[in-house]
Design a protein around this motif. Sequence first.
Motif, PDB file in Angstrom:
ATOM      1  N   ILE B 197      38.046  -1.325  70.396  1.00 35.08           N
ATOM      2  CA  ILE B 197      37.393  -2.182  69.232  1.00 35.08           C
ATOM      3  C   ILE B 197      36.521  -1.480  68.412  1.00 35.08           C
ATOM      4  O   ILE B 197      36.472  -1.489  67.329  1.00 35.08           O
ATOM      5  N   GLU B 198      35.496  -0.935  69.220  1.00 34.05           N
ATOM      6  CA  GLU B 198      34.430  -0.103  68.197  1.00 34.05           C
ATOM      7  C   GLU B 198      35.036   0.842  67.667  1.00 34.05           C
ATOM      8  O   GLU B 198      34.873   1.199  66.363  1.00 34.05           O
ATOM      9  N   GLY B 205      36.043   2.292  58.720  1.00 36.99           N
ATOM     10  CA  GLY B 205      34.996   2.767  57.784  1.00 36.99           C
ATOM     11  C   GLY B 205      33.564   1.946  58.001  1.00 36.99           C
ATOM     12  O   GLY B 205      32.524   2.255  57.356  1.00 36.99           O
ATOM     13  N   ALA B 206      33.175   1.390  59.208  1.00 34.95           N
ATOM     14  CA  ALA B 206      32.066   0.918  59.511  1.00 34.95           C
ATOM     15  C   ALA B 206      31.118   1.936  59.734  1.00 34.95           C
ATOM     16  O   ALA B 206      31.762   2.800  60.566  1.00 34.95           O
ATOM     17  N   ALA B 211      29.032  -0.951  63.289  1.00 32.14           N
ATOM     18  CA  ALA B 211      29.773  -1.313  64.378  1.00 32.14           C
ATOM     19  C   ALA B 211      29.157  -1.946  65.621  1.00 32.14           C
ATOM     20  O   ALA B 211      29.760  -2.799  66.183  1.00 32.14           O
ATOM     21  N   PHE B 212      27.871  -1.401  65.616  1.00 30.85           N
ATOM     22  CA  PHE B 212      27.248  -1.996  66.887  1.00 30.85           C
ATOM     23  C   PHE B 212      26.654  -3.522  66.522  1.00 30.85           C
ATOM     24  O   PHE B 212      26.910  -4.479  67.281  1.00 30.85           O
ATOM     25  N   ARG B 213      25.957  -3.706  65.078  1.00 30.04           N
ATOM     26  CA  ARG B 213      25.716  -5.113  64.960  1.00 30.04           C
ATOM     27  C   ARG B 213      26.704  -6.018  64.731  1.00 30.04           C
ATOM     28  O   ARG B 213      26.510  -7.211  65.167  1.00 30.04           O
ATOM     29  N   TYR B 214      27.952  -5.610  64.095  1.00 30.44           N
ATOM     30  CA  TYR B 214      28.956  -6.890  63.914  1.00 30.44           C
ATOM     31  C   TYR B 214      30.268  -6.634  64.833  1.00 30.44           C
ATOM     32  O   TYR B 214      31.026  -7.710  65.095  1.00 30.44           O
ATOM     33  N   LEU B 219      29.856  -9.308  70.912  1.00 26.27           N
ATOM     34  CA  LEU B 219      30.829  -9.278  72.047  1.00 26.27           C
ATOM     35  C   LEU B 219      29.723  -9.436  73.275  1.00 26.27           C
ATOM     36  O   LEU B 219      30.104  -9.671  74.442  1.00 26.27           O
ATOM     37  N   LEU B 220      28.733  -8.849  73.186  1.00 24.46           N
ATOM     38  CA  LEU B 220      27.736  -8.770  74.228  1.00 24.46           C
ATOM     39  C   LEU B 220      26.837  -9.909  74.382  1.00 24.46           C
ATOM     40  O   LEU B 220      26.217 -10.140  75.451  1.00 24.46           O
ATOM     41  N   GLY B 221      27.077 -11.035  73.459  1.00 22.59           N
ATOM     42  CA  GLY B 221      26.711 -12.252  73.610  1.00 22.59           C
ATOM     43  C   GLY B 221      26.291 -12.786  74.784  1.00 22.59           C
ATOM     44  O   GLY B 221      25.279 -13.392  75.211  1.00 22.59           O
TER      45      GLY B 221
END
Lengths: 448, 310
Positions: B197-198, B205-206, B211-214, B219-221
Amino acid sequence: MTGGQVVTTRWRLGGMLGAVALLFSACSSGATSAVAPSVALTGAPPASAPAPSQAAAPVTIEWWHISTTDPGKAVFQGIADAYTAAHPNVTIHITILENEAFKTKLTTSIQSGQVPDLFQSWGGGIMAAQADAGALKDITADVASWKDTINPGALSIYAYKGKQYGIPWDMGMIGVWYNKALFTKAGISGPPATWDDFLADVTKLKGAGIVPLAIAGKDMWPSMHLWTYLALRSGGSDALTQMVQSGNWNTDACTAAGDQVLKLNALDPYQPGFKGATYDNEAATVGNAKAAMEVMGQWAPSVEAADSSSKKGIGTDLGWFPFPTISGGKGAATDGVGGGNGIAVGKNASPEAIDFLKFFNSVYNANKINSSNIGMSPVVGTEATVTDVNLQAVLAGRSKATFMQLYLDQATSPAMGTAINEATIALFDGASTSAKACQAITTAAASQ
Amino acid sequence: MSATSARPRVGWRLPPKWVTISLFLLPALAVYLLFVLFPVIQAAHYSLYKWNGLQPLTDFIGLRNYVTALNSSTFITAVSNNLLVIVLSLALQIPFSLSLAVLLNRRFRGRSVFRLIFFLPYVLSEAVTGVVFSLLLQPGALVDSGLKGAGLGGLIQDWLGDPNFVMITMFIIVSWKYFGFHMILLLAGLQGIPAEIEEAALIDGAGRWQAFRYVSLPLLGPTLRVSVFLSMIGALQLFDMVWVMTAGGPLNASNTMAIAMFKAGFKNSQMGYGSALAVILFLFGLVVALAYQRFVLRRDVEGALTVFNG
């Protein structure tokens, strides 16, 4: 005292701290089985005939004490063995508990009605609460014939509302322990007799780069004793007794004590970090010769030694002097603050248990307590067996005492004791005023 | 009698479903009722009395213990200390643990050694931690001389003796003890996120941060929300370490609700008042837990909990 009642009262504590309930019920069930035999035999024959007799029914004495280490542990066991040897029908079942564990377990046992026959006591407010709860036996008549063998001041600590509920086996007095070598180094010739001299000596010590006084902000009570002495020396014994009994601490004696503390504070006399220090930190500071004085009871030399890095303390450099007088104060130089250890008698105690107490405080055993340094016996005529020079000085102070105030945090109820400790440490921490401290104690007394 | 015995046996049939359920629930339920619910009710009962723990319960005083508690500056300090630890934990401890987790989620040599080291403090008991730190924080001891040696002598405080500083000290030690736990929790959460996913985000292009923030963070929520929950409950129950180090002092500056309760009940023999404090602490915990479950954890536990009328 049915089983059902035991169960319900056991639950009372469970309510306090859910998970801890398990622990408590485990404790009290242990006590239940252990105490049971003596309960069944309350009606055993009186021990007026102490000679061994084959006809006497077997009796078990349940005894809880807190001397977890030698020599105390061995001395107590020896006394018990000597008694049972002379009284073959008596079994003494000793339970040794650590101080805090003892307090918790005793509370639970009293609630469940299974009180040990004999147990450690410091007299004062906690003993009074136990007596009010009907957990103690009135032994006034039983001890009448031999109570004169005990120092009356010490005995009175175990009396409440005119009734005797226990007897002392150790009684000492708070005074000032000082390091003679450091005094000499600061150019001080001898112990101060007045508070002004004391303050002058503090200045001299400070000038010589020596910490004058060690106290313990975390544990609070060491400096509370100092404050008590200031109140006692300013207002006199009547004023202090009046404050304790009436609960009104908004008095001249109380504010005068606070004012003297603030005067002392101004000299910055305490060890670095005193606000977070425990009593052991305090003892280590004095025992390592890092501070010149502490205001403490008769146990100070042994704790200083144990807590010092050399395990020996400051040895012969250690000296003791009675708390100085305050010029213009109403208190006598011979008024003291003190306390000690004793044994309280549970409500189900047999006559044999009380007879054992008499044996416990015989001159022979009292001398053993003195010579093994586990306490200073209040039994009259045993002074000679206190051999340590400093303890002799404490003993002389105790013998000369014209008034003896039990440690304030023990003379009063536990909640009052905490209030007094907290109000006085705030003074020493420089976070309060004399008037505020007296008001805080008065407020606490009013909510009792 | 004869009619029943005359009836032919049909053979074994499973008991109704509710019988099975209650039979399996019974042991756990009994323990729960006996050791959780019953003591709570008992505490609520005692809290209405003035009681020293020794005498019979006779001195009924209604809600006066609660009034006393809410008017007591000592207890208010205790409550605000608990809240302070909660806020600081959420603001500092969890982000710190998260960043360590992200770091240790990368591949590099010695990664598991670091994971182990950071997790170690959590293995120590609170009492041991308390003793160790009270020794380290003695005036002139290791912490002070360390700071002095590093030329930071000006930072030296009376760590456990200064009423204004003691809670900060306490928070740092609590964080030291528990950051490893939260780190492991978050690390486990991160490893549950498929790398694809990442990767996809990066290919699209992230940037790394984006990539971490969005991608990773949302997903870590669920893990993050559990971590926050445990941290809050832990902060509310703070007791052992504080008790060992300061016993709530100096001048009650490091009191927590649990310490105030213990002092009242077991030091001051005010069992009634202590019970009232216990009930207040219990209500605090209950409200926080229920509100958090209801509003924050809701989507994570959906379907796992029975919610009446949705």
